[in-house]
Design a protein around this motif. Structure first.
Motif, PDB file in Angstrom:
ATOM      1  N   ASN A 203       0.815  -1.216   0.000  1.00  0.00           N
ATOM      2  CA  ASN A 203       0.000   0.000   0.000  1.00  0.00           C
ATOM      3  C   ASN A 203       0.854   1.274   0.000  1.00  0.00           C
ATOM      4  OD1 ASN A 203       0.952  -0.333   2.622  1.00  0.00           O
ATOM      5  ND2 ASN A 203      -0.855   0.647   3.540  1.00  0.00           N
ATOM      6  N   VAL A 204       2.112   1.128  -0.423  1.00  0.00           N
ATOM      7  CA  VAL A 204       3.021   2.274  -0.558  1.00  0.00           C
ATOM      8  C   VAL A 204       3.582   2.279  -1.967  1.00  0.00           C
ATOM      9  CG1 VAL A 204       5.139   3.380   0.260  1.00  0.00           C
ATOM     10  CG2 VAL A 204       3.669   2.171   1.885  1.00  0.00           C
ATOM     11  N   GLU A 205       3.566   3.436  -2.605  1.00  0.00           N
ATOM     12  CA  GLU A 205       4.174   3.564  -3.922  1.00  0.00           C
ATOM     13  C   GLU A 205       4.971   4.853  -3.979  1.00  0.00           C
ATOM     14  OE1 GLU A 205       1.789   4.582  -7.330  1.00  0.00           O
ATOM     15  OE2 GLU A 205       0.120   5.252  -6.068  1.00  0.00           O
ATOM     16  N   TYR A 206       6.007   4.861  -4.807  1.00  0.00           N
ATOM     17  CA  TYR A 206       6.835   6.050  -4.971  1.00  0.00           C
ATOM     18  C   TYR A 206       6.862   6.442  -6.446  1.00  0.00           C
ATOM     19  CZ  TYR A 206       8.432   4.969  -0.264  1.00  0.00           C
ATOM     20  OH  TYR A 206       8.473   4.690   1.076  1.00  0.00           O
ATOM     21  N   GLN A 207       6.787   7.737  -6.694  1.00  0.00           N
ATOM     22  CA  GLN A 207       6.777   8.260  -8.062  1.00  0.00           C
ATOM     23  C   GLN A 207       7.856   9.326  -8.232  1.00  0.00           C
ATOM     24  OE1 GLN A 207       2.956   9.920  -9.011  1.00  0.00           O
ATOM     25  NE2 GLN A 207       1.811   8.071  -8.489  1.00  0.00           N
ATOM     26  N   TYR A 208       8.458   9.331  -9.407  1.00  0.00           N
ATOM     27  CA  TYR A 208       9.352  10.417  -9.781  1.00  0.00           C
ATOM     28  C   TYR A 208       8.490  11.599 -10.184  1.00  0.00           C
ATOM     29  CZ  TYR A 208      12.904  12.982 -12.454  1.00  0.00           C
ATOM     30  OH  TYR A 208      13.751  13.944 -12.933  1.00  0.00           O
ATOM     31  N   GLY A 209       8.746  12.749  -9.600  1.00  0.00           N
ATOM     32  CA  GLY A 209       7.904  13.890  -9.919  1.00  0.00           C
ATOM     33  C   GLY A 209       8.471  15.202  -9.444  1.00  0.00           C
ATOM     34  N   ASP A 210       7.833  16.252  -9.859  1.00  0.00           N
ATOM     35  CA  ASP A 210       8.220  17.623  -9.566  1.00  0.00           C
ATOM     36  C   ASP A 210       7.232  18.179  -8.544  1.00  0.00           C
ATOM     37  OD1 ASP A 210       8.704  20.318  -9.546  1.00  0.00           O
ATOM     38  OD2 ASP A 210       8.403  20.634 -11.686  1.00  0.00           O
ATOM     39  N   ALA A 211       7.733  18.572  -7.381  1.00  0.00           N
ATOM     40  CA  ALA A 211       6.868  19.026  -6.295  1.00  0.00           C
ATOM     41  C   ALA A 211       6.059  20.263  -6.659  1.00  0.00           C
ATOM     42  CB  ALA A 211       7.699  19.313  -5.041  1.00  0.00           C
ATOM     43  N   ALA A 212       6.522  21.031  -7.633  1.00  0.00           N
ATOM     44  CA  ALA A 212       5.813  22.240  -8.041  1.00  0.00           C
ATOM     45  C   ALA A 212       4.913  22.009  -9.249  1.00  0.00           C
ATOM     46  CB  ALA A 212       6.800  23.363  -8.340  1.00  0.00           C
ATOM     47  N   ALA A 213       4.887  20.792  -9.769  1.00  0.00           N
ATOM     48  CA  ALA A 213       4.008  20.447 -10.900  1.00  0.00           C
ATOM     49  C   ALA A 213       3.690  18.956 -10.802  1.00  0.00           C
ATOM     50  CB  ALA A 213       4.673  20.774 -12.234  1.00  0.00           C
ATOM     51  N   LEU A 214       2.968  18.583  -9.779  1.00  0.00           N
ATOM     52  CA  LEU A 214       2.699  17.175  -9.497  1.00  0.00           C
ATOM     53  C   LEU A 214       1.763  16.564 -10.529  1.00  0.00           C
ATOM     54  CD1 LEU A 214       2.129  17.561  -5.652  1.00  0.00           C
ATOM     55  CD2 LEU A 214       4.081  16.429  -6.732  1.00  0.00           C
TER      56      LEU A 214
END
Length: 387
Positions: A203-214
C-alpha cells in the motif's frame, strides 16, 4: 481527450495538462484556435507550458508543430518558449526537435532550475546519516501527528519524500490506507522502492515527480505532507499551491521546516550561535531558507488553509542519543562544503563553519553540555467547498 488548457493573458502563457490524445486533427481545432489567438495577442514572448502534460500522441504533436510553424511565419518577431519538465521524458525528445528547427523557439526544462540544491542532497554517502536524521526526528514528531489530523485509514501523499522512510514509519503507527511518495531524486526513489519491496509493503508507492508540478489528481488525498523540504526550494509557495490542489476539501496539509539560526549549544555558545547564522546566510545565497520554520503559520495561512496548528519539535541532547545527534551535525560539515562550492565562497568560509559545527558536536556530547536543533511542524485544513 482528457486534458485542460489555461490561458494567462498577463503572463502570455498557455498551459496544457493531462493527456492529449485526439483521433484526428479536427479534434485539435479548438486548441489550435486558442493558441493562434494567444500568439496574435502576444508581444515579445509567448510561453507554452507543457510540464503537466502527461501524454501527447503523434496527432497532437503534429498539430502543435504546425501551430509553431504558423506562428513563426505569421509573427516573425515573436519568440516562443516551450516549458517542459524532465519528469516527462518524451517531452524533452519531442520539443527539442522543434527548437532546433526554428531559431525563435526555445525549450526550458523547468525543473532543472527549480532544484538547484538537489545534487548535494542526494550524494550516496549521506544515505545512512539522512535516514538516521529521519529516525531521530520521528521519535519526537510522531506524538504530535494526531493533533495535526493524522489517523488510521487515510490516503496520504508525502511530497519530496526522499528515501521514503516517513511512509514506512507511518505504517506502524497510523495504518494508512495508501501512501504515495513523490520525489525528484532518482537515486532516493530507487532506494525507497527497493526498501518497500524488501518489506513487502503493497500500500506504498513512490513516483518520480516535480513538487511544483505534481502529476497527481486534484482533491485526492486526506493528508498531504511535505517535510524539511520547503526550506530548500527557492519558490516554496509554488509547492504549497500543489499541496493544496491535491488535498481533499476538509483534508489537512502538514509541513515541517527548520529554524536553524536558533540551533544552540553550550559550551562555546557564542561560536555556535554565529556559526548557524552564517549557515543560514550561506543557504540563502543559493536559494535555500533554513529558517523557514519560523514562517510556518504565515505559509499555511497564505496558502488558504484554516484551523492552523503549529508546534515545536525540539531535538536536543537530553531527549536524543547524543552520539546520533552529533553524527547528524557532522554530516552537515560535508553539506556546507558543497553549499560553499555552489555559492563560490572562499575556502576559509567553510573552514570557519566547520570549526563551529565541530564545537556544536562537542557541546552535544559534553557531559554537562546542552545543545538543541529546533524544527517547527505545522498543519492546516483545506476549506470545504460549497457545491
Amino acid at each position: 481527450m482528457t486534458f485542460s488548457m489555461r490561458v494567462d493573458q498577463t503572463d502570455q502563457e498557455v498551459a496544457l495538462s493531462g493527456m492529449l490524445r485526439p483521433f484526428g486533427a479536427d479534434q485539435m481545432r479548438a486548441i489550435r484556435g486558442t493558441l493562434e489567438t494567444a500568439a496574435k495577442n502576444a508581444s515579445g514572448e509567448l510561453c507554452l507550458d507543457f510540464k503537466r502534460l502527461k501524454y501527447m500522441n503523434n496527432v497532437a504533436f503534429l498539430e502543435i508543430n504546425r501551430f509553431v510553424r504558423w506562428a513563426v511565419e505569421a509573427r516573425p518577431n515573436l519568440k516562443i518558449r516551450l516549458i517542459i519538465s524532465s519528469v516527462i521524458p518524451w517531452a524533452i525528445r519531442k520539443f527539442q526537435v522543434i527548437a532546433e528547427i526554428y531559431s525563435s523557439v526555445s525549450v526550458e526544462i523547468y525543473d532543472v532550475a527549480f532544484y538547484p540544491s538537489q545534487g548535494m542532497l542526494e550524494d550516496a554517502e549521506f544515505i545512512d546519516v539522512l535516514r538516521l536524521q529521519e529516525r531521530i526526528i520521528w521519535e519526537h514528531e510522531k506524538t504530535g501527528l494526531t493533533n495535526h489530523g493524522l489517523y488510521p485509514g487515510m490516503k496520504i501523499a508525502d511530497i519530496a519524500c526522499g528515501f521514503g522512510d516517513f511512509a514506512i514509519l507511518l505504517q506502524k503507527e497510523f495504518k494508512p490506507e495508501h501512501v504515495t511518495g513523490v520525489d525528484h531524486s532518482r537515486p532516493a526513489l530507487r532506494y525507497a522502492q527497493d526498501h518497500i519491496r524488501r518489506l513487502g509493503l503493497e500500500n506504498v508507492e513512490y513516483q518520480y515527480g516535480d513538487a511544483a508540478a505534481l502529476l497527481l489528481p486534484d482533491n485526492s488525498f486526506d493528508f498531504v505532507s511535505c517535510r524539511l523540504s520547503l526550506q530548500v526550494f527557492p519558490q516554496p509557495e509554488r509547492i504549497m499551491q500543489e499541496l493544496y490542489r491535491i488535498c481533499k476539501p476538509g483534508g489537512r496539509i502538514y509541513i515541517t521546516n527548520e529554524l536553524l539560526s536558533c540551533a544552540y549549544g553550550y559550551p562555546e555558545q557564542d561560536l555556535i550561535r554565529a556559526t548557524y547564522k552564517r549557515f543560514v546566510e550561506l543557504g540563502r545565497s543559493i536559494g535555500m531558507d533554513l529558517d523557514t520554520g519560523i514562517k510556518t503559520r504565515q505559509i499555511l495561512g497564505e496558502a488558504g488553509l484554516e484551523d492552523i496548528r503549529v508546534n515545536l519539535i525540539d531535538i536536543n541532547n537530553m531527549n536524543t542519543d547524543c552520539f546520533d545527534f552529533a553524527r547528524v551535525v557532522e554530516c552537515w560539515i560535508s553539506v556546507t562544503a558543497n553549499m560553499a562550492r555552489t555559492a563560490g565562497a572562499p575556502p576559509d568560509y567553510h573552514a570557519e563553519l566547520s570549526t563551529g559545527l565541530r564545537a556544536h558536536m562537542a557541546a552535544i556530547t559534553h557531559p554537562h553540555g546542552l545543545a538543541s536543533w529546533p524544527i517547527y511542524a505545522g498543519s492546516g485544513r483545506k476549506p470545504m467547498r460549497v457545491m
